[in-house]
Design an enzyme around this catalytic site. Structure first.
Site, PDB file in Angstrom:
ATOM      1  N   CYS A   1      33.712  -4.588   1.610  1.00 33.35           N
ATOM      2  CA  CYS A   1      35.062  -5.146   1.956  1.00 33.35           C
ATOM      3  C   CYS A   1      35.657  -6.060   0.917  1.00 33.35           C
ATOM      4  CB  CYS A   1      34.765  -5.677   3.476  1.00 33.35           C
ATOM      5  SG  CYS A   1      36.241  -6.830   3.929  1.00 33.35           S
TER       6      CYS A   1
ATOM      7  N   CYS B   1      38.465  -3.505   1.732  1.00 31.86           N
ATOM      8  CA  CYS B   1      39.505  -4.170   2.379  1.00 31.86           C
ATOM      9  C   CYS B   1      40.383  -5.113   1.559  1.00 31.86           C
ATOM     10  CB  CYS B   1      38.965  -4.847   3.711  1.00 31.86           C
ATOM     11  SG  CYS B   1      37.435  -4.267   4.468  1.00 31.86           S
TER      12      CYS B   1
ATOM     13  N   LYS C   1      42.203  -3.808  -1.543  1.00 30.96           N
ATOM     14  CA  LYS C   1      42.848  -2.921  -1.114  1.00 30.96           C
ATOM     15  C   LYS C   1      44.282  -3.259  -0.543  1.00 30.96           C
ATOM     16  CE  LYS C   1      42.802  -1.684   2.890  1.00 30.96           C
ATOM     17  NZ  LYS C   1      42.095  -0.658   3.577  1.00 30.96           N
ATOM     18  N   LYS C   2      44.080  -4.352   0.367  1.00 30.78           N
ATOM     19  CA  LYS C   2      45.386  -4.960   1.236  1.00 30.78           C
ATOM     20  C   LYS C   2      46.187  -5.658   0.174  1.00 30.78           C
ATOM     21  CE  LYS C   2      47.443  -6.122   4.885  1.00 30.78           C
ATOM     22  NZ  LYS C   2      47.326  -7.403   5.735  1.00 30.78           N
TER      23      LYS C   2
ATOM     24  N   GLY D   1      41.120  14.097  -2.322  1.00 33.31           N
ATOM     25  CA  GLY D   1      40.500  13.721  -0.893  1.00 33.31           C
ATOM     26  C   GLY D   1      41.640  13.477   0.246  1.00 33.31           C
ATOM     27  N   ALA D   2      41.241  13.488   1.322  1.00 28.34           N
ATOM     28  CA  ALA D   2      42.197  13.162   2.633  1.00 28.34           C
ATOM     29  C   ALA D   2      41.956  12.299   3.454  1.00 28.34           C
ATOM     30  CB  ALA D   2      42.667  14.754   3.285  1.00 28.34           C
ATOM     31  N   SER D   3      41.068  11.565   2.993  1.00 30.21           N
ATOM     32  CA  SER D   3      40.390  10.306   3.773  1.00 30.21           C
ATOM     33  C   SER D   3      41.368   9.183   3.769  1.00 30.21           C
ATOM     34  CB  SER D   3      38.997   9.612   3.047  1.00 30.21           C
ATOM     35  OG  SER D   3      39.393   9.406   1.663  1.00 30.21           O
ATOM     36  N   TYR D   4      41.110   8.168   4.406  1.00 28.22           N
ATOM     37  CA  TYR D   4      42.233   7.054   4.759  1.00 28.22           C
ATOM     38  C   TYR D   4      42.157   6.364   3.281  1.00 28.22           C
ATOM     39  CZ  TYR D   4      38.799   3.182   5.284  1.00 28.22           C
ATOM     40  OH  TYR D   4      37.802   2.082   5.198  1.00 28.22           O
TER      41      TYR D   4
ATOM     42  N   ALA E   1      41.659   7.886   0.214  1.00 26.05           N
ATOM     43  CA  ALA E   1      42.521   8.405  -0.615  1.00 26.05           C
ATOM     44  C   ALA E   1      44.007   8.255  -0.259  1.00 26.05           C
ATOM     45  CB  ALA E   1      42.352  10.207  -0.340  1.00 26.05           C
TER      46      ALA E   1
ATOM     47  N   GLU F   1      45.340   5.783   1.297  1.00 29.78           N
ATOM     48  CA  GLU F   1      45.868   4.165   0.749  1.00 29.78           C
ATOM     49  C   GLU F   1      45.862   4.122  -0.643  1.00 29.78           C
ATOM     50  OE1 GLU F   1      43.878   1.871   4.530  1.00 29.78           O
ATOM     51  OE2 GLU F   1      42.720   2.061   2.801  1.00 29.78           O
TER      52      GLU F   1
ATOM     53  N   ASP G   1      27.828   0.224   8.165  1.00 29.07           N
ATOM     54  CA  ASP G   1      28.259   1.487   7.680  1.00 29.07           C
ATOM     55  C   ASP G   1      26.822   2.480   7.508  1.00 29.07           C
ATOM     56  OD1 ASP G   1      30.891   0.654   7.346  1.00 29.07           O
ATOM     57  OD2 ASP G   1      30.896   1.051   5.517  1.00 29.07           O
TER      58      ASP G   1
ATOM     59  N   HIS H   1      61.806 -10.147  20.976  1.00 30.06           N
ATOM     60  CA  HIS H   1      63.090  -9.494  20.309  1.00 30.06           C
ATOM     61  C   HIS H   1      63.411 -10.266  19.063  1.00 30.06           C
ATOM     62  CE1 HIS H   1      66.553  -6.662  20.467  1.00 30.06           C
ATOM     63  NE2 HIS H   1      67.262  -7.910  20.327  1.00 30.06           N
TER      64      HIS H   1
ATOM     65  N   GLU I   1      58.033  -4.714  20.053  1.00 29.46           N
ATOM     66  CA  GLU I   1      58.715  -4.553  21.325  1.00 29.46           C
ATOM     67  C   GLU I   1      58.744  -3.197  21.865  1.00 29.46           C
ATOM     68  OE1 GLU I   1      62.494  -6.138  22.084  1.00 29.46           O
ATOM     69  OE2 GLU I   1      62.905  -5.801  20.138  1.00 29.46           O
TER      70      GLU I   1
END
Ligand SMILES: Cc1cc2nc3c(=O)[nH]c(=O)nc-3n(C[C@H](O)[C@H](O)[C@H](O)COP(=O)(O)OP(=O)(O)OC[C@H]3O[C@@H](n4cnc5c(N)ncnc54)[C@H](O)[C@@H]3O)c2cc1C
Length: 489
Positions: free
Chosen positions: A53, A58, A61-62, A192-195, A197, A199, A326, A464, A469
């Site tokens: 992470c 994480c 990446k973020k 790949g098609a993973s998250y 990949a 991201e 994991d 709002h 919302e």
């Protein structure tokens, strides 16, 4: 070593789960040691304490996702009156240095926290000698034996490389490398098609790099498939190229250093070729169980996944050995679940609590350019579990207010709430595609965890003007066949 127990608790792996467990146990009075060792990636990338992470997941990446989002905001800015000098250029070097420095500060912070809590830290690679003892080897080859009354395995996983593709290991990189590159990866093929990949492809495109995703089958397997299609549709609209139903067969290095990739189009059966500066494999992860010599302690793993088999209390086939995060079979591969499981386990080991981890309704977010947050069941899972006739899906396409003045296309901004049909219509799943999806989903996750019904969500007053919302305004059910487009705020 026979009979000698150096520690009450020994934690193997200083990542999200291991550190949380070790710190909590030490705080509650146990004598604790953590062993952590990072095997460099095949490309030679290495990093410090904190696990996936912090170093290669994480956090970097973020931050890079944020860098990419800023590019979009700079493009919006003139609509809001900002005079932004053109062309706006991005400097990968500068971004990478800032991100890497922040990660290094976290590595240091983790070491300090262990010290403050009197957790002994060993930078050694552990393997089991017997069910109470591990042997740790330093980078220099020095061996240390450690034993403990209880042992927690929290060794996580590492990216998978294809084994059958010529040049894959030699020339490709993975998510273990991308965040530590000093220079821009340039034109990139993400396989790949993973998250992971999607991201990575999302932020590379957002930073202005020519990016292609090659996927053999469906994107985001395990996630709601309607949402997953919208995620890739938006990415394509932003410039990410998709090669669907394609699989690479060879990677060769050309004299100019570029990588020539050969692939097969599974639909036409034709062979194609393309040239890229970087090939990034994001085809899944393998648990870090191979070098642990688990058989010396009698710890059972799943023959399919190689993950460690555990019960609801995180106990392995050996009563005083546990696995979290994991590396444990059937657990979500997410930082907050690893952390919570680690803390709760420590409290049980210290006799402070009997609480076990509840893995249901865990929210998560895929940080693609248009973020996808979800909690609970996908529409497919809900139908399979409860039967189509017992499920009601409320949905809406909406336009975030921020998109209006900036004239952004909001075609994929979509929300759906999957409920039981019978009143009061218990919410089974919430899926949100739009800006700040993580923040939105986190809030609703509490309600869903508490057993919120559709009626209760509809009685929740919105804030709002926000995207969140729109969740509390979902009036149109899929079954009705009415147009789910929400017009304006
Ligand atoms: C690109 C990417 C993005 C991600 N993004 C998110 C996100 O946005 N949100 C989220 O919740 N999750 C995300 N994750 C997942 C998250 O990082 C993991 O779920 C989490 O780190 C798992 O924690 P863990 O404690 O199980 O293992 P890890 O954090 O992987 O830690 C395991 C540690 O054990 C060490 N180790 C392994 N074997 C040994 C050994 N034999 N001896 C000593 N030490 C050893 C490893 O080197 C490592 O330091 C992401 C993952 C990736 C790859």
């Amino acid at each position: 070593m026979e009979g000698r127990q150096d520690y009450n608790l020994l934690v193997i792996g200083g990542g999200s789960g291991g550190l949380a467990c070790a710190k909590e146990a030490a705080q509650l009075g146990m004598k604790v040691a953590v062993v952590d060792y990072v095997e460099p990636s095949p490309r030679g990338t290495r990093w410090g304490l904190g696990g996936t992470c912090v170093n290669v997941g994480c956090i970097p990446k973020k931050l890079i996702h944020q860098a990419a989002l800023l590019g979009g905001m700079i493009r919006d800015a003139p609509h809001y009156g900002w005079d932004v000098a053109q062309p706006v250029l991005h400097d990968w070097r500068k971004m990478a240095e800032a991100v890497q420095n922040y990660v290094k500060s976290l590595n240091w912070g983790h070491r300090v926290q262990l010290q403050d809590r009197k957790v002994k830290y060993f930078n050694i690679k552990a393997s089991f000698v017997n069910e109470h003892t591990i042997c740790g080897v330093t980078k220099g080859g020095k061996e240390t034996l450690l034993s403990a009354e209880h042992i927690v395995i929290a060794t996580g996983g590492r990216p998978k490389y294809p084994t059958h593709i010529e040049g894959a290991l030699e020339y490709g990189i993975t998510s273990d490398d991308i965040f530590w590159l000093k220079e821009s990866p340039g034109k990139t093929l993400v396989v790949g098609a993973s998250y992971v990949a999607l991201e990575c492809a999302g932020f590379l495109t957002g930073l202005g790099l020519d990016t292609t995703v090659m996927m053999r089958s469906i994107p985001l397997r395990g996630f709601d498939q309607q949402m997953s299609s919208l995620v890739t549709e938006y990415m394509a609209s932003q410039g990410t190229r998709f090669l669907k139903h394609c699989t690479p067969s060879r990677v060769q290095k050309l004299p100019d250093g570029q990588l020539q990739v050969t692939w097969e189009d599974l639909t036409s059966g034709r062979e194609n070729m393309g040239t890229f500066s970087t090939v990034l494999w994001a085809i899944g992860r393998i648990p870090e169980t191979r070098s642990l010599n688990l058989e010396n302690a009698g710890i059972n793993t799943s023959p399919n996944s190689q993950k460690i088999l555990v019960d609801a209390q995180e106990v392995t086939s050996v009563p005083h050995i546990y696995a979290i995060g994991d590396v444990a079979e059937g657990r979500p591969e997410l930082t907050p679940t690893a952390i919570m499981a680690g803390k709760l386990l420590a409290r049980r080991l210290c006799g402070q609590s009997l609480d076990v981890m509840d893995y249901s309704n865990v929210p998560t977010t895929v940080f693609t350019p248009l973020e996808y947050g979800c909690v609970g069941l996908s529409e497919e899972e809900a139908m399979a579990r409860h039967g189509e006739e017992h499920v009601e899906v409320y949905h809406a396409y909406y336009k975030p207010l921020e998109f209006t003045v900036a004239e952004r296309d909001a075609s994929q901004c979509y929300i759906k709430m999957v409920c039981l049909r019978k009143p009061p219509q218990l919410v089974l799943g919430l899926h949100f595609l739009g800006p700040n999806a993580g923040e939105v989903t986190q809030g609703f996750a509490l309600g869903i965890k508490c057993g919120a019904s559709y009626e209760q969500v509809m009685r929740t007053v919105g804030i709002h003007p926000t995207c969140a919302e729109e969740v509390a305004k979902l009036r149109i059910s899929k079954r009705s066949g009415l147009d789910p487009t929400v017009t304006g705020c």
